[in-house]
Design a protein around this motif. Structure first.
Motif, PDB file in Angstrom:
ATOM      1  N   ARG A  88       0.721  -1.258   0.109  1.00  0.00           N
ATOM      2  CA  ARG A  88       0.056   0.258   0.063  1.00  0.00           C
ATOM      3  C   ARG A  88       0.833   1.269  -0.044  1.00  0.00           C
ATOM      4  O   ARG A  88       0.535   2.355  -0.726  1.00  0.00           O
ATOM      5  CB  ARG A  88      -0.980   0.130   1.224  1.00  0.00           C
ATOM      6  CG  ARG A  88      -2.213  -0.846   1.162  1.00  0.00           C
ATOM      7  CD  ARG A  88      -2.736  -1.367   2.290  1.00  0.00           C
ATOM      8  NE  ARG A  88      -3.913  -2.257   2.186  1.00  0.00           N
ATOM      9  CZ  ARG A  88      -3.746  -3.460   1.736  1.00  0.00           C
ATOM     10  NH1 ARG A  88      -2.453  -4.043   1.523  1.00  0.00           N
ATOM     11  NH2 ARG A  88      -4.814  -4.358   1.458  1.00  0.00           N
ATOM     12  N   TYR A  89       1.936   1.478   0.922  1.00  0.00           N
ATOM     13  CA  TYR A  89       2.477   2.393   0.988  1.00  0.00           C
ATOM     14  C   TYR A  89       3.987   2.338   0.401  1.00  0.00           C
ATOM     15  O   TYR A  89       4.866   3.482   0.492  1.00  0.00           O
ATOM     16  CB  TYR A  89       2.597   2.869   2.440  1.00  0.00           C
ATOM     17  CG  TYR A  89       1.464   2.922   3.088  1.00  0.00           C
ATOM     18  CD1 TYR A  89       0.799   4.213   3.056  1.00  0.00           C
ATOM     19  CD2 TYR A  89       0.537   2.277   3.801  1.00  0.00           C
ATOM     20  CE1 TYR A  89      -0.384   4.595   3.259  1.00  0.00           C
ATOM     21  CE2 TYR A  89      -0.666   2.668   4.406  1.00  0.00           C
ATOM     22  CZ  TYR A  89      -1.031   3.761   3.974  1.00  0.00           C
ATOM     23  OH  TYR A  89      -2.215   4.151   4.807  1.00  0.00           O
TER      24      TYR A  89
ATOM     25  N   HIS B  33       7.759  14.239   0.608  1.00  0.00           N
ATOM     26  CA  HIS B  33       6.093  13.988   1.028  1.00  0.00           C
ATOM     27  C   HIS B  33       5.243  13.569  -0.329  1.00  0.00           C
ATOM     28  O   HIS B  33       4.236  12.830  -0.310  1.00  0.00           O
ATOM     29  CB  HIS B  33       5.352  15.059   1.488  1.00  0.00           C
ATOM     30  CG  HIS B  33       5.437  15.294   3.088  1.00  0.00           C
ATOM     31  ND1 HIS B  33       5.042  14.446   4.026  1.00  0.00           N
ATOM     32  CD2 HIS B  33       6.891  15.893   3.523  1.00  0.00           C
ATOM     33  CE1 HIS B  33       5.405  14.757   5.292  1.00  0.00           C
ATOM     34  NE2 HIS B  33       6.460  15.516   4.811  1.00  0.00           N
ATOM     35  N   LEU B  35       5.324  10.851  -2.568  1.00  0.00           N
ATOM     36  CA  LEU B  35       5.660   9.396  -2.757  1.00  0.00           C
ATOM     37  C   LEU B  35       4.922   8.974  -3.937  1.00  0.00           C
ATOM     38  O   LEU B  35       3.667   9.153  -4.022  1.00  0.00           O
ATOM     39  CB  LEU B  35       5.349   8.392  -1.628  1.00  0.00           C
ATOM     40  CG  LEU B  35       6.164   8.971  -0.336  1.00  0.00           C
ATOM     41  CD1 LEU B  35       5.686   8.040   0.855  1.00  0.00           C
ATOM     42  CD2 LEU B  35       7.651   8.808  -0.498  1.00  0.00           C
ATOM     43  N   GLN B  38       1.697   3.124  -4.943  1.00  0.00           N
ATOM     44  CA  GLN B  38       1.973   1.657  -5.234  1.00  0.00           C
ATOM     45  C   GLN B  38       0.685   1.073  -6.265  1.00  0.00           C
ATOM     46  O   GLN B  38       1.085  -0.050  -6.639  1.00  0.00           O
ATOM     47  CB  GLN B  38       2.024   0.668  -3.548  1.00  0.00           C
ATOM     48  CG  GLN B  38       3.371   1.125  -3.121  1.00  0.00           C
ATOM     49  CD  GLN B  38       4.761   0.949  -3.807  1.00  0.00           C
ATOM     50  OE1 GLN B  38       4.989   1.805  -4.224  1.00  0.00           O
ATOM     51  NE2 GLN B  38       4.922  -0.421  -4.029  1.00  0.00           N
ATOM     52  N   TYR B 104     -12.992  11.192   4.445  1.00  0.00           N
ATOM     53  CA  TYR B 104     -11.975  10.572   5.234  1.00  0.00           C
ATOM     54  C   TYR B 104     -11.831  10.986   6.864  1.00  0.00           C
ATOM     55  O   TYR B 104     -11.513  11.982   7.097  1.00  0.00           O
ATOM     56  CB  TYR B 104     -10.692  10.779   4.602  1.00  0.00           C
ATOM     57  CG  TYR B 104      -9.398  10.254   5.513  1.00  0.00           C
ATOM     58  CD1 TYR B 104      -9.289   8.936   5.622  1.00  0.00           C
ATOM     59  CD2 TYR B 104      -8.247  10.917   5.756  1.00  0.00           C
ATOM     60  CE1 TYR B 104      -8.147   8.412   6.405  1.00  0.00           C
ATOM     61  CE2 TYR B 104      -7.139  10.460   6.378  1.00  0.00           C
ATOM     62  CZ  TYR B 104      -7.082   9.064   6.712  1.00  0.00           C
ATOM     63  OH  TYR B 104      -6.000   8.600   7.163  1.00  0.00           O
ATOM     64  N   LYS B 105     -12.329   9.929   7.853  1.00  0.00           N
ATOM     65  CA  LYS B 105     -12.241  10.053   9.160  1.00  0.00           C
ATOM     66  C   LYS B 105     -13.062  11.258   9.647  1.00  0.00           C
ATOM     67  O   LYS B 105     -12.113  12.051  10.397  1.00  0.00           O
ATOM     68  CB  LYS B 105     -11.010   9.990   9.645  1.00  0.00           C
ATOM     69  CG  LYS B 105     -10.349   8.589   9.279  1.00  0.00           C
ATOM     70  CD  LYS B 105      -8.982   8.441  10.135  1.00  0.00           C
ATOM     71  CE  LYS B 105      -9.163   8.327  11.602  1.00  0.00           C
ATOM     72  NZ  LYS B 105      -7.965   7.769  12.226  1.00  0.00           N
ATOM     73  N   GLY B 131     -11.312   5.052   7.990  1.00  0.00           N
ATOM     74  CA  GLY B 131     -10.276   5.189   7.404  1.00  0.00           C
ATOM     75  C   GLY B 131      -9.501   4.115   7.062  1.00  0.00           C
ATOM     76  O   GLY B 131      -8.350   3.775   6.546  1.00  0.00           O
ATOM     77  N   THR B 132     -10.204   2.882   7.024  1.00  0.00           N
ATOM     78  CA  THR B 132      -9.752   1.479   6.382  1.00  0.00           C
ATOM     79  C   THR B 132      -9.594   1.561   4.842  1.00  0.00           C
ATOM     80  O   THR B 132      -8.561   0.904   4.290  1.00  0.00           O
ATOM     81  CB  THR B 132     -10.627   0.333   6.873  1.00  0.00           C
ATOM     82  OG1 THR B 132     -12.167   0.815   6.660  1.00  0.00           O
ATOM     83  CG2 THR B 132     -10.317   0.111   8.271  1.00  0.00           C
ATOM     84  N   ALA B 134      -8.960   4.335   3.087  1.00  0.00           N
ATOM     85  CA  ALA B 134      -7.869   5.132   2.768  1.00  0.00           C
ATOM     86  C   ALA B 134      -6.868   4.221   3.060  1.00  0.00           C
ATOM     87  O   ALA B 134      -5.626   4.465   2.154  1.00  0.00           O
ATOM     88  CB  ALA B 134      -8.096   6.192   3.481  1.00  0.00           C
ATOM     89  N   ILE B 135      -6.474   3.458   4.094  1.00  0.00           N
ATOM     90  CA  ILE B 135      -5.400   2.668   4.031  1.00  0.00           C
ATOM     91  C   ILE B 135      -5.119   1.722   2.867  1.00  0.00           C
ATOM     92  O   ILE B 135      -4.044   1.612   2.562  1.00  0.00           O
ATOM     93  CB  ILE B 135      -5.261   1.752   5.533  1.00  0.00           C
ATOM     94  CG1 ILE B 135      -5.223   2.758   6.619  1.00  0.00           C
ATOM     95  CG2 ILE B 135      -4.154   0.641   5.634  1.00  0.00           C
ATOM     96  CD1 ILE B 135      -5.169   2.330   8.010  1.00  0.00           C
ATOM     97  N   ASP B 136      -6.084   0.983   2.362  1.00  0.00           N
ATOM     98  CA  ASP B 136      -6.193   0.130   1.308  1.00  0.00           C
ATOM     99  C   ASP B 136      -5.684   1.142   0.122  1.00  0.00           C
ATOM    100  O   ASP B 136      -4.878   0.445  -0.596  1.00  0.00           O
ATOM    101  CB  ASP B 136      -7.378  -0.422   1.017  1.00  0.00           C
ATOM    102  CG  ASP B 136      -7.691  -1.714   2.061  1.00  0.00           C
ATOM    103  OD1 ASP B 136      -6.714  -2.029   2.309  1.00  0.00           O
ATOM    104  OD2 ASP B 136      -8.966  -1.968   2.160  1.00  0.00           O
ATOM    105  N   GLY B 138      -3.555   3.397   0.251  1.00  0.00           N
ATOM    106  CA  GLY B 138      -2.445   4.133   0.752  1.00  0.00           C
ATOM    107  C   GLY B 138      -2.309   5.572   0.908  1.00  0.00           C
ATOM    108  O   GLY B 138      -1.226   6.265   0.745  1.00  0.00           O
ATOM    109  N   VAL B 139      -3.307   6.000   1.401  1.00  0.00           N
ATOM    110  CA  VAL B 139      -3.506   7.536   1.681  1.00  0.00           C
ATOM    111  C   VAL B 139      -2.802   7.665   2.972  1.00  0.00           C
ATOM    112  O   VAL B 139      -2.939   7.068   3.951  1.00  0.00           O
ATOM    113  CB  VAL B 139      -4.948   7.741   1.787  1.00  0.00           C
ATOM    114  CG1 VAL B 139      -5.227   9.123   2.569  1.00  0.00           C
ATOM    115  CG2 VAL B 139      -5.719   7.753   0.480  1.00  0.00           C
ATOM    116  N   TYR B 140      -1.989   8.817   2.905  1.00  0.00           N
ATOM    117  CA  TYR B 140      -1.326   9.102   4.064  1.00  0.00           C
ATOM    118  C   TYR B 140      -1.403  10.776   4.311  1.00  0.00           C
ATOM    119  O   TYR B 140      -0.965  11.310   5.333  1.00  0.00           O
ATOM    120  CB  TYR B 140       0.184   8.807   4.179  1.00  0.00           C
ATOM    121  CG  TYR B 140       1.052   9.305   3.079  1.00  0.00           C
ATOM    122  CD1 TYR B 140       1.835  10.607   3.267  1.00  0.00           C
ATOM    123  CD2 TYR B 140       1.302   8.645   1.828  1.00  0.00           C
ATOM    124  CE1 TYR B 140       2.264  10.886   2.465  1.00  0.00           C
ATOM    125  CE2 TYR B 140       1.985   9.008   0.950  1.00  0.00           C
ATOM    126  CZ  TYR B 140       2.706  10.156   0.978  1.00  0.00           C
ATOM    127  OH  TYR B 140       3.499  10.986   0.299  1.00  0.00           O
TER     128      TYR B 140
END
Lengths: 139, 181
Positions: A88-89, B33, B35, B38, B104-105, B131-132, B134-136, B138-140
């Motif tokens: 993911r990251y 920042h 990136l 993926q 988001y959240k 936020g699950t 968003a994790i999938d 790859g959000v940060y």
């Protein structure tokens, strides 16, 4: 009396040892706790990039800790959880980058530089020996 | 032989100096920042989440089929999202692109109030309280914007607020290319 007061002050100083950004997670065994600690200490928080997940208070770090915790309870291995996050990251989330084509220079440049430096050192030593032996024969 | 050694003595440090300067200079230009995603070239991960304004409606990756979609991750607690919002409002006038928001959240009430006050550029808004999803993805860091093609494949990701400059430079050429496909 004074001694006691000092003792109290001293004990207060050590409170910070117990303070960290982590929420309270209960594990079935010590092994799981160790896996959790290892992962959160060796994964980067992507929001505050020079902190690891264990130390960061960012909301994303909290979410990722929760995600790691749940996956450990589900019986996922360290490698599986790392793979989950990297997919993911990206590799950037790992503090220890993996060895692949893009990181080849990163991994081997220090050794190459070391060899280079040693080579120069040897050359200098050789030269000085030459000069010294020349001086010796002169004297 | 002697000349060669002397030349090396002079050239080597110089070459090294330029090499190191080049990499340091390159490093200065990079934003750590930004990136790469993926997920470029991959399908949008599976999800099943509610719609903000029609809570009974369930949203799945099905919504991306057959449209060029801009998926924008936003929240009312995110200051940069507020700066970005007028840009989104203008861009949403382009009817060839489907605008989907990912709240988001966030607090649902606050989100609705925000849209009432500032305008709603989104055709649909996915609610991701936990936020699950968003994790999938790859959000940060909100705001983030994904460009998704007609087959539901992620083509581009931008981190940080959208501007018209970024739109013209990064998104517009990709969209014309997608329209031709």
């Amino acid at each position: 009396m004074k001694f006691r007061l000092n003792l109290v002050i001293l004990s207060l100083c050590f409170w910070c040892i117990f303070a960290n950004a982590q929420d309270i997670y209960n594990f079935a065994n010590n092994e799981q706790q160790k896996t959790f600690n290892y992962l959160t200490e060796n994964l980067r928080c992507l929001v505050c990039q020079n902190q690891n997940l264990a130390d960061s208070n960012a909301s994303l770090a909290k979410d990722l800790r929760r995600q790691i915790y749940q996956q450990i309870l589900q019986g996922q291995s360290t490698a599986e959880i790392q793979h989950y996050l990297v997919s993911r990251y990206g590799d950037f989330i790992l503090f220890k980058p993996p060895l692949n084509i893009t990181t080849l220079v990163l991994w081997f440049a220090p050794f190459a530089l070391l060899l280079f430096g040693l080579g120069i050192l040897l050359l200098i030593i050789k030269k000085h020996r030459h000069i010294n032996s020349a001086k010796m024969t002169l004297s | 032989m002697f000349n060669y050694a002397k030349l090396m003595k002079f050239l080597l440090p110089l070459v090294l100096f330029f090499l190191i300067s080049f990499f340091l200079w390159k490093g200065l230009q990079q934003d750590p920042h930004q990136l790469p995603s993926q997920l470029i070239g991959q399908k949008v991960p599976a999800f099943q989440l509610a719609e903000l304004l029609h809570e009974k409606q369930m949203m799945t990756p099905q919504i991306f089929q057959g449209h060029i979609t801009l998926l924008n991750i936003w929240a009312t607690w995110c200051a940069n999202c507020e700066t970005e919002h007028p840009v989104l409002n203008t861009l949403a006038q382009n009817k060839n692109i489907q605008f989907i928001g990912l709240n988001y959240k966030d607090d649902r009430k606050a989100a609705k109030l925000f849209l009432n006050a500032n305008g709603n550029p989104y055709q649909k808004i996915i609610v991701d309280d936990q936020g699950t999803f968003a994790i999938d993805l790859g959000v940060y860091g909100a705001p983030e914007t994904f460009l998704i093609d007609q087959q539901g494949i992620i083509r581009y990701r931008h981190i940080g607020p959208l501007t018209t400059t970024i739109w013209d430079k990064e998104f517009a050429p990709l969209i014309t290319q997608l329209e031709k496909e």
